[in-house]
Design a protein around this motif. Sequence first.
Motif, mmCIF file in Angstrom:
data_model
loop_
_atom_site.group_PDB
_atom_site.id
_atom_site.type_symbol
_atom_site.label_atom_id
_atom_site.label_comp_id
_atom_site.label_asym_id
_atom_site.label_seq_id
_atom_site.Cartn_x
_atom_site.Cartn_y
_atom_site.Cartn_z
ATOM 1 N N ALA A 87 16.498 -3.207 1.052
ATOM 2 C CA ALA A 87 17.740 -3.762 1.606
ATOM 3 C C ALA A 87 17.707 -3.715 3.139
ATOM 4 C CB ALA A 87 18.945 -2.979 1.082
ATOM 5 N N GLN A 88 17.163 -2.621 3.685
ATOM 6 C CA GLN A 88 17.092 -2.481 5.148
ATOM 7 C C GLN A 88 16.128 -3.521 5.741
ATOM 8 O OE1 GLN A 88 16.491 1.595 6.205
ATOM 9 N NE2 GLN A 88 17.062 1.310 8.332
ATOM 10 N N ILE A 89 15.000 -3.717 5.067
ATOM 11 C CA ILE A 89 14.018 -4.713 5.526
ATOM 12 C C ILE A 89 14.641 -6.108 5.492
ATOM 13 C CG2 ILE A 89 11.845 -5.872 4.896
ATOM 14 C CD1 ILE A 89 10.923 -3.023 3.900
ATOM 15 N N ARG A 90 15.362 -6.405 4.406
ATOM 16 C CA ARG A 90 16.021 -7.712 4.271
ATOM 17 C C ARG A 90 16.987 -7.951 5.432
ATOM 18 N NH1 ARG A 90 18.440 -6.886 -0.357
ATOM 19 N NH2 ARG A 90 16.653 -7.535 -1.612
ATOM 20 N N GLY A 117 0.809 -1.218 0.000
ATOM 21 C CA GLY A 117 0.000 0.000 0.000
ATOM 22 C C GLY A 117 0.840 1.264 0.000
ATOM 23 N N GLU A 118 2.158 1.121 -0.017
ATOM 24 C CA GLU A 118 3.034 2.289 -0.148
ATOM 25 C C GLU A 118 4.318 1.898 -0.873
ATOM 26 O OE1 GLU A 118 5.083 3.305 3.842
ATOM 27 O OE2 GLU A 118 3.064 2.602 4.354
ATOM 28 N N VAL A 119 5.000 2.894 -1.412
ATOM 29 C CA VAL A 119 6.148 2.653 -2.289
ATOM 30 C C VAL A 119 7.443 2.609 -1.465
ATOM 31 C CG1 VAL A 119 7.512 3.635 -4.176
ATOM 32 C CG2 VAL A 119 5.003 3.707 -4.268
ATOM 33 N N LEU A 120 8.317 1.627 -1.845
ATOM 34 C CA LEU A 120 9.615 1.486 -1.177
ATOM 35 C C LEU A 120 10.748 1.780 -2.145
ATOM 36 C CD1 LEU A 120 9.197 -1.892 0.768
ATOM 37 C CD2 LEU A 120 8.965 0.421 1.672
ATOM 38 N N THR A 121 11.850 2.294 -1.610
ATOM 39 C CA THR A 121 13.068 2.456 -2.414
ATOM 40 C C THR A 121 13.892 1.173 -2.299
ATOM 41 O OG1 THR A 121 14.375 3.290 -0.564
ATOM 42 C CG2 THR A 121 13.106 4.917 -1.829
ATOM 43 N N ASP A 122 14.919 1.076 -3.153
ATOM 44 C CA ASP A 122 15.832 -0.081 -3.069
ATOM 45 C C ASP A 122 16.510 -0.137 -1.703
ATOM 46 O OD1 ASP A 122 15.163 -0.771 -5.604
ATOM 47 O OD2 ASP A 122 16.997 -0.012 -6.559
ATOM 48 N N ASP A 123 16.845 1.037 -1.157
ATOM 49 C CA ASP A 123 17.481 1.082 0.168
ATOM 50 C C ASP A 123 16.537 0.560 1.250
ATOM 51 O OD1 ASP A 123 19.825 2.040 -0.804
ATOM 52 O OD2 ASP A 123 19.469 4.147 -0.272
ATOM 53 N N ASP A 124 15.245 0.916 1.114
ATOM 54 C CA ASP A 124 14.245 0.422 2.086
ATOM 55 C C ASP A 124 14.185 -1.113 2.060
ATOM 56 O OD1 ASP A 124 13.527 2.995 2.822
ATOM 57 O OD2 ASP A 124 11.855 3.099 1.388
ATOM 58 N N PRO A 184 11.110 4.694 12.002
ATOM 59 C CA PRO A 184 9.669 5.023 11.994
ATOM 60 C C PRO A 184 9.021 4.917 10.610
ATOM 61 C CG PRO A 184 10.870 6.582 13.347
ATOM 62 C CD PRO A 184 11.902 5.711 12.699
ATOM 63 N N HIS A 185 9.730 5.314 9.542
ATOM 64 C CA HIS A 185 9.090 5.325 8.211
ATOM 65 C C HIS A 185 8.854 3.906 7.669
ATOM 66 C CE1 HIS A 185 13.239 4.696 6.835
ATOM 67 N NE2 HIS A 185 12.756 4.402 5.627
ATOM 68 N N LEU A 186 9.486 2.878 8.298
ATOM 69 C CA LEU A 186 9.285 1.497 7.845
ATOM 70 C C LEU A 186 8.344 0.705 8.759
ATOM 71 C CD1 LEU A 186 12.918 0.413 6.785
ATOM 72 C CD2 LEU A 186 10.991 0.982 5.292
ATOM 73 N N ARG A 187 7.840 1.374 9.809
ATOM 74 C CA ARG A 187 7.072 0.623 10.816
ATOM 75 C C ARG A 187 5.825 -0.026 10.210
ATOM 76 N NH1 ARG A 187 7.024 3.987 15.810
ATOM 77 N NH2 ARG A 187 9.200 3.283 15.799
ATOM 78 N N LYS A 188 5.102 0.728 9.402
ATOM 79 C CA LYS A 188 3.859 0.203 8.821
ATOM 80 C C LYS A 188 4.164 -0.981 7.891
ATOM 81 C CE LYS A 188 -0.269 1.606 6.322
ATOM 82 N NZ LYS A 188 -0.867 2.626 5.443
ATOM 83 N N VAL A 189 5.225 -0.833 7.077
ATOM 84 C CA VAL A 189 5.624 -1.896 6.147
ATOM 85 C C VAL A 189 6.041 -3.150 6.912
ATOM 86 C CG1 VAL A 189 7.361 -2.588 4.431
ATOM 87 C CG2 VAL A 189 6.314 -0.324 4.312
ATOM 88 N N LEU A 190 6.857 -2.954 7.945
ATOM 89 C CA LEU A 190 7.336 -4.115 8.705
ATOM 90 C C LEU A 190 6.229 -4.782 9.510
ATOM 91 C CD1 LEU A 190 10.974 -3.216 9.646
ATOM 92 C CD2 LEU A 190 10.200 -5.366 8.692
ATOM 93 N N THR A 191 5.201 -4.044 9.861
ATOM 94 C CA THR A 191 4.027 -4.667 10.509
ATOM 95 C C THR A 191 3.374 -5.648 9.538
ATOM 96 O OG1 THR A 191 3.660 -2.716 11.881
ATOM 97 C CG2 THR A 191 1.800 -4.230 11.603
#
Length: 339
Positions: free
Chosen positions: A175-178, A166-173, A206-213
């Motif tokens: 990599a960080q999630i991985r 539901g939201e757009v991620l960058t390549d860096d995002d 904080p900007h990745l909290r929703k995605v990581l949930t």
Amino acid sequence: MNAEERRFAVLRAIVADYVATKEPVGSKMIVDRHNLGVSSATIRNDMAVLEDEGLIAQPHTSAGRIPTDKGYRVFVDRLAQIKPLSAAERRAVQSFLEGAVDLDDVLRRSVRLLAQLTRQVAVVQYPTLTRSTVRHCEVVALTPARLMLVLITDSGRVDQRIVDLGEVLTDDDVAQIRTLVNKALTGRQLAAASAEVAELPNQCPPHLRKVLTSVSTVLIETLVEHPEERLVLGGTSNLTRSASDFPGSLRQVLEALEEQVVILKLLASVQDTGNVTVRIGEENEAEDLRSTSVISIGYGPGTVVGGMGVVGPTRMDYPGSIAAVHAVARYVGEILAGH
């Protein structure tokens, strides 16, 4: 040898001859075929004692005797060690299994091998996720707002899940999630891993909290769910070759194999990669399997991730079947450890 040792030698001779010929074994046959160094009369006396102990029985009016379930149990318990496969058999097993391209192929080949080596029905349980350890989780961006998670366990099992963000991620995002996901998962058993994953949204920027949930919710479902267990079966036709060993009950045995639940319960109870378990006749909890023997063992890369074994009539070659089950399980464990 003393009287007890001699009686066991007589029992062993009866088991060997009955398994080979399917005919009740008499004292003269034992004297002729097995060099025990005593007379027919002594053998008959020993057979009378073995019969009183419930280890052999007289199936009809012939002079011959056959082993009982209890007799097979004593025989199996007294096997000094697992009869090793020949060097040629070991090479054949190793080269056949090493040719496998993935986990499915390894298990299919294992079943074919076991059925051929033992001439029984071979069964192999797919690795259960609950017993596995996470080796790696790959995180792949399918689109800027969609991820694919690929969970790989030490048993070679691979689970894929799609996460719509539901939201757009960058390549860096990505990599960080991985990095965060693998820090929580890698090397952990699945139950422990799910607890770590649940904490991810509280430990990320904080900007990745929703995605990581969203990611952690999907991962927890994968880690704690219990997908339907699967069995690979082979050599069922081997049972029909010995149909007379199942008086009136071959159909029940085939139905139990088809249902799979009974066999899965048996295999799930195997906790050890080193020790073969032998259940003979009435020792089987499932009524439909009480005319069979089940030889089983756990397999895995050090820890047990599943079970395998063979099912056949109680009149089977126990030393040979135990050796085959032990050897194939060991090679499968080595292959999984190397993948």
